[in-house]
Design a protein around this motif. Structure first.
Motif, PDB file in Angstrom:
ATOM      1  N   SER A 184       0.801  -1.234   0.000  1.00  0.00           N
ATOM      2  CA  SER A 184       0.000   0.000   0.000  1.00  0.00           C
ATOM      3  C   SER A 184       0.831   1.282   0.000  1.00  0.00           C
ATOM      4  O   SER A 184       0.721   2.124   0.899  1.00  0.00           O
ATOM      5  CB  SER A 184      -0.951   0.015   1.217  1.00  0.00           C
ATOM      6  N   PRO A 185       1.669   1.488  -1.002  1.00  0.00           N
ATOM      7  CA  PRO A 185       2.443   2.741  -1.048  1.00  0.00           C
ATOM      8  C   PRO A 185       1.558   3.933  -1.374  1.00  0.00           C
ATOM      9  O   PRO A 185       0.486   3.793  -1.974  1.00  0.00           O
ATOM     10  CB  PRO A 185       3.443   2.475  -2.181  1.00  0.00           C
ATOM     11  N   VAL A 186       2.048   5.126  -1.002  1.00  0.00           N
ATOM     12  CA  VAL A 186       1.303   6.351  -1.306  1.00  0.00           C
ATOM     13  C   VAL A 186       1.632   6.852  -2.702  1.00  0.00           C
ATOM     14  O   VAL A 186       0.906   7.682  -3.254  1.00  0.00           O
ATOM     15  CB  VAL A 186       1.602   7.449  -0.272  1.00  0.00           C
ATOM     16  N   ALA A 187       2.745   6.373  -3.273  1.00  0.00           N
ATOM     17  CA  ALA A 187       3.159   6.811  -4.603  1.00  0.00           C
ATOM     18  C   ALA A 187       4.095   5.781  -5.210  1.00  0.00           C
ATOM     19  O   ALA A 187       4.637   4.914  -4.513  1.00  0.00           O
ATOM     20  CB  ALA A 187       3.850   8.181  -4.532  1.00  0.00           C
ATOM     21  N   VAL A 188       4.268   5.888  -6.538  1.00  0.00           N
ATOM     22  CA  VAL A 188       5.179   5.016  -7.270  1.00  0.00           C
ATOM     23  C   VAL A 188       6.103   5.894  -8.113  1.00  0.00           C
ATOM     24  O   VAL A 188       5.636   6.768  -8.847  1.00  0.00           O
ATOM     25  CB  VAL A 188       4.410   4.045  -8.190  1.00  0.00           C
ATOM     26  N   VAL A 189       7.396   5.660  -7.998  1.00  0.00           N
ATOM     27  CA  VAL A 189       8.372   6.359  -8.836  1.00  0.00           C
ATOM     28  C   VAL A 189       8.720   5.436 -10.000  1.00  0.00           C
ATOM     29  O   VAL A 189       9.074   4.274  -9.811  1.00  0.00           O
ATOM     30  CB  VAL A 189       9.649   6.711  -8.051  1.00  0.00           C
ATOM     31  N   THR A 190       8.608   5.954 -11.222  1.00  0.00           N
ATOM     32  CA  THR A 190       8.903   5.156 -12.405  1.00  0.00           C
ATOM     33  C   THR A 190       9.420   6.081 -13.508  1.00  0.00           C
ATOM     34  O   THR A 190       9.679   7.261 -13.264  1.00  0.00           O
ATOM     35  CB  THR A 190       7.663   4.354 -12.855  1.00  0.00           C
ATOM     36  N   GLN A 191       9.593   5.564 -14.685  1.00  0.00           N
ATOM     37  CA  GLN A 191       9.937   6.393 -15.834  1.00  0.00           C
ATOM     38  C   GLN A 191       9.078   5.978 -17.005  1.00  0.00           C
ATOM     39  O   GLN A 191       8.443   4.924 -16.980  1.00  0.00           O
ATOM     40  CB  GLN A 191      11.423   6.292 -16.176  1.00  0.00           C
ATOM     41  N   ASP A 192       9.037   6.827 -18.045  1.00  0.00           N
ATOM     42  CA  ASP A 192       8.115   6.534 -19.140  1.00  0.00           C
ATOM     43  C   ASP A 192       8.490   5.241 -19.850  1.00  0.00           C
ATOM     44  O   ASP A 192       7.662   4.347 -20.038  1.00  0.00           O
ATOM     45  CB  ASP A 192       8.047   7.711 -20.121  1.00  0.00           C
ATOM     46  N   GLU A 193       9.761   5.117 -20.230  1.00  0.00           N
ATOM     47  CA  GLU A 193      10.244   3.922 -20.925  1.00  0.00           C
ATOM     48  C   GLU A 193      11.678   3.649 -20.518  1.00  0.00           C
ATOM     49  O   GLU A 193      12.363   4.516 -19.986  1.00  0.00           O
ATOM     50  CB  GLU A 193      10.180   4.118 -22.447  1.00  0.00           C
ATOM     51  N   LEU A 197      19.101  -2.707 -25.411  1.00  0.00           N
ATOM     52  CA  LEU A 197      19.567  -3.332 -26.648  1.00  0.00           C
ATOM     53  C   LEU A 197      18.843  -2.780 -27.872  1.00  0.00           C
ATOM     54  O   LEU A 197      18.440  -3.518 -28.770  1.00  0.00           O
ATOM     55  CB  LEU A 197      19.417  -4.855 -26.564  1.00  0.00           C
ATOM     56  N   GLY A 198      18.643  -1.462 -27.877  1.00  0.00           N
ATOM     57  CA  GLY A 198      18.045  -0.809 -29.025  1.00  0.00           C
ATOM     58  C   GLY A 198      16.533  -0.768 -29.035  1.00  0.00           C
ATOM     59  O   GLY A 198      15.940  -0.149 -29.924  1.00  0.00           O
ATOM     60  N   GLY A 199      15.879  -1.396 -28.045  1.00  0.00           N
ATOM     61  CA  GLY A 199      14.418  -1.392 -27.986  1.00  0.00           C
ATOM     62  C   GLY A 199      13.914  -0.606 -26.791  1.00  0.00           C
ATOM     63  O   GLY A 199      14.638  -0.381 -25.819  1.00  0.00           O
ATOM     64  N   ASP A 200      12.662  -0.153 -26.867  1.00  0.00           N
ATOM     65  CA  ASP A 200      12.037   0.593 -25.779  1.00  0.00           C
ATOM     66  C   ASP A 200      11.086  -0.313 -25.013  1.00  0.00           C
ATOM     67  O   ASP A 200      10.201  -0.953 -25.607  1.00  0.00           O
ATOM     68  CB  ASP A 200      11.269   1.797 -26.331  1.00  0.00           C
ATOM     69  N   LEU A 201      11.285  -0.373 -23.694  1.00  0.00           N
ATOM     70  CA  LEU A 201      10.451  -1.211 -22.833  1.00  0.00           C
ATOM     71  C   LEU A 201       9.531  -0.320 -22.007  1.00  0.00           C
ATOM     72  O   LEU A 201       9.979   0.675 -21.433  1.00  0.00           O
ATOM     73  CB  LEU A 201      11.331  -2.050 -21.900  1.00  0.00           C
ATOM     74  N   PRO A 202       8.254  -0.662 -21.922  1.00  0.00           N
ATOM     75  CA  PRO A 202       7.312   0.178 -21.164  1.00  0.00           C
ATOM     76  C   PRO A 202       7.588   0.106 -19.667  1.00  0.00           C
ATOM     77  O   PRO A 202       7.920  -0.954 -19.136  1.00  0.00           O
ATOM     78  CB  PRO A 202       5.946  -0.428 -21.505  1.00  0.00           C
TER      79      PRO A 202
END
Length: 605
Positions: A184-193, A197-202
């Protein structure tokens, strides 16, 4: 089954320069010990004296000094550092502001972050924590790769009095959701992508799918639109905020990590402020990390080696080296040299990839003094090769767990290095092996001897005493369950046999997956293997199934014949390989352990 045999010859022997330079040598000289074994015995017999030495050596800053090292004699819950008030982040950053804290390798080159710059960024995140209305004890999840911003968010949350929820960036949305529900965190820190190895991961979209609470999102340039209520990193932090870490008791939770969770709900394991001291102690005396060193270990915050890297480096005055792409790439191999890495951490699957690619050659690494390996049982051939091409340096095998804050069996630079072997229990603790009949011996299940800083005393979603202390063998010393299997070989070396639940029964004979995989060894046409026992659908004895990652297009029948010959010659002629299954890659947990249960379940279906 007996696995005790003569170990292979050492691949590396301590030289005078290494011994003279070692942190262990200094500690032994100051306290009048002639041998490492004497130091280790003292660390067990006098835990108050040993951990007091560690705290002094690491220069841990206290706002209020502890009244003792232990508040009581209970080995299962000794109340470490009673009366103390401090914030471990202050000690992490209590160094020369001009010193390098982080070396970051990206597509645009190698960049450094000084201690002073890291203090400013940590203070800015902690200021955002307070501005957002979060309170002391509130949890903030981090779901992103091991980047500079991830380190800042980790230290900033703890500096503000919060608790970090560590979630591996590789997890699918449902796995993220499970961990969010538990904590039950109050927030999540993440990044867009994340780019790999040359690919973008969500990243952000997975958190949204997991029904995450308010997200704080690092923008890497994708132009992604955020949900209502979510906020960009730059809008969350408070630039110029003062660095004022919240003072907390030693027992305060700073981080919740998760067990592998290959089946069922993962155990949620809190780290208090003493777990970082254990991690940094291991790094100082076992990996021999010094002030001014550069430490790299491909990892993420969802695996205990992520927080371990932060504490083992920063509390010892070393720099963290981070590489924002795959550690199996040629770019990472160059980064190790460009960053001046002195202590290189790895896992066996990465070493196998380096060897298979041919990208790593003798002379590529001139600054590396020590290599350390963890996560799974290593391949002796691969590790003999690595010690040679890395410049004739020792490999410190390191085996432990999230619930103990570091390692329990490992090595040192004062002892000969033998490929895929451990030379000593970690300082500050001991271990006992028990066979299937509950008798102590040289082979069997590992039980740890408490107390030690770093040992968990709570679980979020399990009864702690039931998991670690109920139903233990009778012994003259207190014990703690761990779940690994080991064999103590001639000369006192230890060899891993895998987890207790990786043991299989073939023809009425017990054997570990690690033993079978070691016996098969190097088979031409495969890069990795996993051995599992699968019961037939209609019932009957388990069948041995070998999952293999192919190199090229090998003939499965030929592979099966070669594997059978190896097992017959080195283990037991009664062990029959029922089937070899080719697979693109072995499924792994966030801590790089092979998910044999998953392979077993998938094969039965």
């Amino acid at each position: 089954m007996t696995h005790r045999s003569l170990p292979p010859e050492p691949t590396w022997l301590p030289d005078d320069e290494t011994v003279d330079h070692a942190n262990l040598t200094t500690a032994m000289n100051v306290r009048g010990f002639d041998t490492y074994d004497e130091l280790h015995r003292w660390s067990i017999d006098d835990p108050d004296g040993f951990w007091s030495m560690v705290i002094d050596d690491l220069d841990i800053h206290f706002d209020e000094e502890p009244s003792a090292i232990r508040g009581n004699e209970d080995p299962t819950d000794p109340d470490w550092l009673p009366g103390a008030s401090f914030n471990i982040v202050r000690s992490c950053l209590d160094h020369d502001p001009e010193a390098v804290a982080i070396i970051n390798g990206t597509g645009s080159g190698v960049h450094t972050v000084s201690v002073g710059e890291l203090i400013e960024r940590v203070a800015a995140f902690a200021g955002g924590f307070k501005k957002a209305g979060f309170s002391e004890g509130d949890a903030v999840a981090i779901v992103m790769p091991m980047t500079v911003d991830a380190v800042v968010a980790y230290l900033g949350t703890i500096a503000a009095g919060g608790v970090v929820i560590s979630i591996a960036d590789s997890f699918a949305p449902e796995e993220i959701a499970t961990r969010l529900l538990i904590t039950s965190p109050v927030a999540v820190v993440t990044q867009d992508e994340a780019r790999r190895l040359g690919g973008d991961l969500p990243m952000y979209s997975k958190c949204v799918e997991a029904d995450a609470p308010r997200c704080i999102v690092v923008d890497t340039g994708s132009g992604m639109r955020l949900r209502s209520g979510d906020v960009g990193w730059d809008d969350f932090v408070v630039l110029g905020a003062p660095f004022e870490p919240v003072s907390l008791p030693a027992s305060a939770w700073t981080n919740i990590l998760f067990s592998s969770g290959t089946t069922g709900e993962p155990k949620a394991i809190p780290w208090s402020q003493t777990a970082p001291i254990k991690a940094a102690m291991d790094g100082r005396f076992h990996q021999d990390i010094h002030d001014g060193d550069v430490v790299v270990w491909p990892t993420n915050l969802g695996w205990m080696m992520g927080p371990w890297l932060i504490y083992a480096a920063l509390l010892n005055g070393a720099a963290i080296a981070l590489y924002e792409d795959s550690p199996t790439s040629e770019g990472f191999i160059r980064f190790v040299e460009d960053a001046g890495v002195t202590m290189l951490g790895t896992v066996p699957s990465i070493v196998a990839a380096w060897r298979g690619s041919g990208d790593l050659n003798e002379g590529d690494w001139r600054t590396v003094r020590v290599v350390s390996s963890t996560g799974e049982a290593s391949n002796p051939d691969d590790y003999t090769w690595l010690m040679r091409v890395a410049g004739g340096v020792p490999i410190i095998e390191y085996c432990g767990g999230t619930e103990i804050g570091g390692g329990y069996v490992t090595g040192t630079v004062l002892q000969p290095a033998v490929a895929s072997r451990f030379t000593t229990p970690a300082l500050g603790l001991d271990l006992v092996l028990f066979d299937a009949e509950g008798n102590p011996g040289d082979e069997g299940e590992v039980f740890l001897v408490p107390p030690s800083m770093g040992f968990s005393t709570d679980l979020v979603n399990r009864d702690h005493d039931t998991v670690y202390y109920e139903g233990l063998p009778v012994h003259d010393r207190p014990l703690r369950r761990h779940g690994d299997q080991m064999v103590r070989e001639s000369g006192g070396l230890y060899r891993a046999l895998g987890r207790v639940d990786d043991t299989m029964n073939l023809g009425g004979i017990k054997v570990s997956s690690a033993d079978l995989e070691s016996a098969i060894g190097e088979i031409e046409g495969v890069s990795e293997i996993a051995a599992v026992a699968v019961p037939p659908i209609g019932g009957g004895p388990d069948r041995l199934i070998i999952f293999a990652v192919p190199v090229g297009a090998p003939d499965v029948d030929v592979l099966r014949t070669k594997m059978q010959q190896r097992i017959r010659a080195t283990l037991n002629p009664l062990f029959k390989v029922h089937e070899v299954v080719l697979i693109d890659e072995l499924p792994r947990t966030a801590s790089h352990k092979v998910m044999r249960r998953s392979l077993r379940a998938d094969h039965r279906e």
